[in-house]
Design an enzyme around this catalytic site. Structure first.
Site, short mmCIF file in Angstrom:
data_model
loop_
_atom_site.label_atom_id
_atom_site.label_comp_id
_atom_site.label_asym_id
_atom_site.label_seq_id
_atom_site.Cartn_x
_atom_site.Cartn_y
_atom_site.Cartn_z
N LYS A 1 0.86 -1.17 0.00
CA LYS A 1 0.00 0.00 0.00
C LYS A 1 0.90 1.23 0.00
O LYS A 1 1.67 1.45 0.94
CB LYS A 1 -0.90 0.01 1.23
N LYS B 1 -2.00 -1.55 -4.01
CA LYS B 1 -2.87 -0.37 -3.99
C LYS B 1 -2.05 0.90 -4.02
O LYS B 1 -1.12 0.99 -3.21
CB LYS B 1 -3.70 -0.44 -2.71
#
Ligand code: PBG
Length: 332
Positions: free
Chosen positions: A201, A256
């Site tokens: 992330k 992500k």
């Protein structure tokens, strides 16, 4: 490669591209409604429904949730990811609301599970939607404290599992949280609750519209999350994150944002025998929407191209705010 491919004019790669039926037969990647996870924002009745920075996306009240989930399920979507809009009055330094068994996301989970037991429910484990400062963890002496945060994250995951969440998705980027959550779930008898680790992330500017949608934007102010989310410059580090989460018992790994990080999806997919999910985040959606609304691009084609690229890179599932629209389009 030279040995395997005949040279022009014996070889003409355009031959296979000349008609639609043939292009379909030789397509290497298929995008399916079954690949999509629909993120849904949940609100209290007195929170606005519209999300200005994400046209076509709404906050749903508990009464509206089942209808939108039913629509998704009828279109073939297999799972939803729930995100609560937590009112300022419920936010605190210690994120107590995150572990409240009756918080909005736990209530939403129960409502959906009751009506649509076969729809998968995925919920983020991170404190940013519950803290007054907007960070994903507990702040001590001006720092996001890793080990203190894990204690709360673990309780949060347990509350979610108890409410009926199928997949808990730690998105906080603390070290060691996957193992701690897995152990706690097992000890409490939730061996079958899956853990989707947001392993890669990145500290991204592409989360802007999401933070507006859920009101964590103003809390965070000028602060950023670079002491825990990953540096966009790094790829090898994503492999270390993935390896650790795998060893700690993750069932799936998340990359992500998605499109700016296709190489990360590809690398993780090559490196590890575990499903890789990708999150096409809020600004990936909003930028395409905005350009489409201005007539600068064809929104539907650009969105489809983006999703197929994410799949081609190796994602087995994609979180996308366009899931309903694209499900309708694919089936048309
Ligand atoms: C919470 C969280 C964020 C997103 C998903 N979970 C925001 C953040 O980390 O600041 C972003 C999703 C999106 O932009 O669509 N940790």
């Amino acid at each position: 490669m030279k040995l395997l491919t005949a040279e022009f004019p014996q070889s003409r790669l355009r031959r296979n591209r000349q008609d639609a039926w043939c292009r379909d037969l030789v397509a290497e990647t298929q995008l399916s409604v079954k690949d999509f996870v629909l993120p849904l924002f949940i609100r209290e009745d007195d929170t606005p429904r519209e999300i200005p920075a994400m046209p076509g996306t709404f906050r749903y009240s508990l009464n509206e949730l089942v209808a939108i989930c039913k629509k998704a399920q009828d279109l073939g979507i297999r799972a939803v990811a729930l995100f609560p809009y937590t009112k300022d009055s419920l936010k605190s330094e210690d994120a107590a609301e995150a572990i409240n068994p009756d918080n909005l996301v736990c209530q939403g989970t129960r409502v959906i599970k009751e009506a649509l037991p076969e729809l998968g429910i995925i919920v983020d484990v991170a404190l940013d939607l519950y803290t007054t400062h907007g960070h994903d963890g507990i702040v001590r002496r001006g720092q996001v404290d890793n080990d203190e945060s894990i204690k709360v994250l673990t309780k949060m995951a347990l509350a979610q599992a108890k409410a009926g969440v199928d997949v808990v998705a730690p998105s906080d980027m603390m070290d060691g949280r996957i193992g701690a959550i897995r152990t706690a779930l097992d000890q409490a008898g939730y061996q079958n609750v899956r853990v989707l680790a947001y392993s890669a992330k990145y500290a991204s500017a592409y989360y802007g519209p999401f933070r507006q949608a859920l009101g964590s934007f103003s809390a965070l102010g000028k602060a950023d999350k670079r002491t825990y989310q990953m540096d966009p410059a790094n790829a090898l580090e994503a492999l270390r994150e993935g390896a650790q989460d795998l060893l700690e018992g993750a069932d799936m790994l998340m990359v992500k944002p998605a499109l700016p990080y296709l190489d990360i999806i590809y690398r993780l997919k090559e490196a590890f025998p575990i499903p890789i999910f990708a999150y096409q985040v809020s600004a990936e959606y909003s930028t395409l929407k905005a350009a489409g609304e201005r007539g600068w691009i064809d929104y539907e084609s650009a969105m489809l191209e983006s999703l197929i690229s994410i799949k081609r890179a190796g994602a087995s599932a994609i979180f996308t705010y366009a899931a309903l629209e694209m499900a309708e389009l694919i089936q048309r």
